[in-house]
Design an enzyme around this catalytic site. Sequence first.
Site, PDB file in Angstrom:
ATOM      1  N   HIS A 306       0.900  -1.098  -0.088  1.00  0.00           N
ATOM      2  CA  HIS A 306      -0.044  -0.082   0.179  1.00  0.00           C
ATOM      3  C   HIS A 306       0.934   1.060  -0.012  1.00  0.00           C
ATOM      4  CE1 HIS A 306      -3.046   2.707   1.346  1.00  0.00           C
ATOM      5  NE2 HIS A 306      -3.993   2.078   0.755  1.00  0.00           N
ATOM      6  N   ASP A 364      -7.656  -3.889  -0.229  1.00  0.00           N
ATOM      7  CA  ASP A 364      -8.436  -3.894  -1.700  1.00  0.00           C
ATOM      8  C   ASP A 364      -8.457  -5.499  -2.326  1.00  0.00           C
ATOM      9  OD1 ASP A 364      -8.660  -1.137  -2.184  1.00  0.00           O
ATOM     10  OD2 ASP A 364      -6.778  -0.958  -2.097  1.00  0.00           O
TER      11      ASP A 364
END
Length: 429
Positions: A306, A364
Amino acid sequence: MTAETAKLTLHTNEVVELPVYKPTLGQDVLDIRHLGKQGAFTYDPGFVSTAACESKITFIDGGKGILLYRGYPIEQLAEKSSFEEVAYLLLNGELPDKDEYQAFVSKLNNHTMVHQQLMTFFNGFRRDAHPMAIMIGVVGALSAFYHDSLDIDDPDHREISATRLISKVPTIAAMCYRYSQGHPFVYPQNDMSLAENFLNMMYSMPSEESRPDPVLVKAMDRIFILHADHEQNASTSTVRLAGSSGANPFACIAAGIACLWGPAHGGANEAALNMLREIGDVKNIPEYIARAKDKDDPFRLMGFGHRVYKNFDPRAKVMRESAHEVLDLLGKHDDPIFKVALELEKIALEDPYFIEKKLYPNVDFYSGVILDAIGIPTNMFTVIFALARTVGWVAQWSEMIAEPSRRIGRPRQLYTGSAQRDYVDFDDR
């Protein structure tokens, strides 16, 4: 709030003192607001080293994997709270007591319906229109129906606009899906939570009575909570910048939705799912893992690592639990795509390469798996993101509007174009 100052020596050898602010959590912040008067600006593409506002809503420490809503760890809220309670917390700064919670939920339920004429807007779109395009248009059009609450300097107007947005965006989102399928719109039910209501409006049919499975409702509620806010990201900054001009809240949230539509922002879970489909089968995983490790290969594993969280995404652990609950309920563990997802997850948590580079599965990766397992088409993924993030956008917008020192946003630039020159007539060029 300033305990010390920093000194900056300009090219003119003039020394400028900059106040240093100490936040509750996080890094010190230099106040450069008056630097322009000294003949200099700062250069910070993407504003990645610039605090554009003061906020009390969300805190992130990417290095330590921390995400706090109003000081509460996201893991605790996702495990023990509900989306409605989190919405109250983000808007009001504190968790509600039982009476406050019931009053808030009742207020939300009273505003879930949309104006009947708003439904006719959908007929102007093609059935295959991207649902995010419809969301931008319809949410922006809300200001044409609720012009009784557009005075942004009136706290009561801000509160009712916030309630309307949080309540109606899920209804509009479900309508986008129903319209694409050619199915009749389903009215919201006041005895359901926002997550249950959304799933019901997505999938129920007027020909039979049904309620969404509690496991799916819990998973959706967690997705909403985990995506409710994420500090000053691109879409939130867009909402704040639009709001700084005095634009009405419906226009500001529509601007946030438009920004979220960008694939670098709201499309990460869709990209992760598309990657799983590209891999296709567990037997192909070694090839793609090798490509991911090859620095000369442009292929990247989506849904791992991330930009903000350099250690691990605190939301991912919660989503991982929900993903396995959903897969168990729906019997999807034998599906080729989900077999690929589970094997990739195992490799990422055990392979020294991924551990060293901290390429852990992020929120995600898991949310894409969940939404696909439920049967939600990929073009609706970002819509659901927008639905959840509306709460954070509204809270951030409300905080900004109430700030006494509010000013219209006006970033500066590093100009590298031509110096001043005179116009040349056609015949002389």
